[in-house]
Design a protein around this motif. Sequence first.
Motif, mmCIF file in Angstrom:
data_model
loop_
_atom_site.group_PDB
_atom_site.id
_atom_site.type_symbol
_atom_site.label_atom_id
_atom_site.label_comp_id
_atom_site.label_asym_id
_atom_site.label_seq_id
_atom_site.Cartn_x
_atom_site.Cartn_y
_atom_site.Cartn_z
ATOM 1 N N SER A 39 0.841 -1.199 0.000
ATOM 2 C CA SER A 39 0.000 0.000 0.000
ATOM 3 C C SER A 39 0.874 1.246 0.000
ATOM 4 C CB SER A 39 -0.912 0.030 1.233
ATOM 5 O OG SER A 39 -0.153 0.268 2.411
ATOM 6 N N ALA A 40 0.281 2.342 -0.471
ATOM 7 C CA ALA A 40 0.986 3.624 -0.435
ATOM 8 C C ALA A 40 1.182 4.089 0.999
ATOM 9 C CB ALA A 40 0.198 4.660 -1.231
ATOM 10 N N THR A 41 0.229 3.764 1.864
ATOM 11 C CA THR A 41 0.328 4.137 3.279
ATOM 12 C C THR A 41 1.542 3.485 3.929
ATOM 13 O OG1 THR A 41 -2.083 4.318 3.376
ATOM 14 C CG2 THR A 41 -0.916 4.171 5.469
ATOM 15 N N GLU A 42 1.820 2.253 3.541
ATOM 16 C CA GLU A 42 2.982 1.535 4.063
ATOM 17 C C GLU A 42 4.280 2.095 3.475
ATOM 18 O OE1 GLU A 42 4.888 -2.999 3.766
ATOM 19 O OE2 GLU A 42 2.818 -2.613 3.132
ATOM 20 N N ALA A 43 4.227 2.513 2.215
ATOM 21 C CA ALA A 43 5.435 2.990 1.536
ATOM 22 C C ALA A 43 5.858 4.382 1.988
ATOM 23 C CB ALA A 43 5.211 2.999 0.024
ATOM 24 N N LEU A 44 4.895 5.220 2.355
ATOM 25 C CA LEU A 44 5.185 6.627 2.639
ATOM 26 C C LEU A 44 6.243 6.828 3.728
ATOM 27 C CD1 LEU A 44 4.594 9.559 1.974
ATOM 28 C CD2 LEU A 44 2.668 9.482 3.581
ATOM 29 N N PRO A 45 6.127 6.177 4.909
ATOM 30 C CA PRO A 45 7.163 6.390 5.945
ATOM 31 C C PRO A 45 8.548 5.959 5.471
ATOM 32 C CG PRO A 45 5.240 5.268 6.861
ATOM 33 C CD PRO A 45 5.061 5.276 5.371
ATOM 34 N N PRO A 62 -6.385 1.412 -1.696
ATOM 35 C CA PRO A 62 -7.161 1.885 -0.541
ATOM 36 C C PRO A 62 -6.334 2.806 0.344
ATOM 37 C CG PRO A 62 -6.510 -0.414 -0.243
ATOM 38 C CD PRO A 62 -6.151 -0.047 -1.657
ATOM 39 N N GLY A 63 -7.020 3.750 0.987
ATOM 40 C CA GLY A 63 -6.326 4.691 1.859
ATOM 41 C C GLY A 63 -5.696 5.800 1.050
ATOM 42 N N LEU A 67 -1.397 8.343 -6.820
ATOM 43 C CA LEU A 67 -1.278 9.758 -7.193
ATOM 44 C C LEU A 67 -0.984 10.617 -5.975
ATOM 45 C CD1 LEU A 67 -4.300 9.999 -9.658
ATOM 46 C CD2 LEU A 67 -1.879 10.008 -10.280
ATOM 47 N N GLU A 68 -1.656 10.321 -4.863
ATOM 48 C CA GLU A 68 -1.422 11.081 -3.630
ATOM 49 C C GLU A 68 -0.029 10.814 -3.076
ATOM 50 O OE1 GLU A 68 -5.967 11.345 -1.867
ATOM 51 O OE2 GLU A 68 -4.843 9.462 -1.685
ATOM 52 N N LEU A 69 0.424 9.564 -3.193
ATOM 53 C CA LEU A 69 1.777 9.236 -2.749
ATOM 54 C C LEU A 69 2.798 10.026 -3.553
ATOM 55 C CD1 LEU A 69 3.722 7.495 -1.047
ATOM 56 C CD2 LEU A 69 3.594 5.767 -2.864
ATOM 57 N N ARG A 70 2.624 10.048 -4.849
ATOM 58 C CA ARG A 70 3.543 10.795 -5.712
ATOM 59 C C ARG A 70 3.529 12.289 -5.369
ATOM 60 N NH1 ARG A 70 8.169 11.706 -8.166
ATOM 61 N NH2 ARG A 70 8.006 12.811 -10.149
#
Length: 238
Positions: A39-45, A62-63, A67-70
């Motif tokens: 997930s992007a949520t997991e990748a962000l930190p 999900p979450g 696009l938001e991660l980028r």
Amino acid sequence: MSRNTHSCIIVDDNEIDRLTALAHARQYPILDVVSVFESATEALPFLQNRSVDVALLDVDMPGLSGLELRANLMQIPVCVFITAYPDYAADSFAVDAFDYLVKPIRAERFGHTMNRIERFFDLTRKAHLFDLSLGADTVFIKDGHQQIKLNLHEIVYLEGLKDYTRIVTSMHQYTVLSSIGNLLQNQPFQSFLRIHRSYAVQRHFIDRVDAQHVHAHQFRLPIGRSYRSTLDSIGFNT
């Protein structure tokens, strides 16, 4: 061309798609896949504490979406979106997508992206050697301490690669630190026809146009779907 490796992450919430992207990436020694996320949520930190060169991202997750991660990580030089939904393409380029692949991934299409990535990093290493100045009908390319004078009418096409533009003549290629969009805004480049997000060709070199390509001199250049109508409107229809 350089064979240096570039750190890469893969983010996709679908396990099969995630493993497929990983299998494709491992075919190319230029990529060093340092981590894979569900997930992007997991990748962000992870990405807030470590820099990477390339991100292969799903869009619809999900979450936090790809696009938001980028949008939170614009410092990553190369972001390639891999998604089942072609409708997100315009949104992806708004966050400076390097490329946009539609699932299922085709090996040939993935390979084309890898070649572009390798060329991009090769050019970024070299571009600091180049500068650009414009005259009435000439371009001066600064290569180190040497200035090379090009006649504008000898340039066959321009190829944009993010912040850089490749200037191609029949015999040589040069790279300048200027986006293709900025370059085309200069008056001397008004004779160039934009045929693709990444390509512009000088009109007098166009030999023929088919359904997908412009043939100019010895080069075959892709036509972007949104630029097809421009070619048709000025008489370059197939």
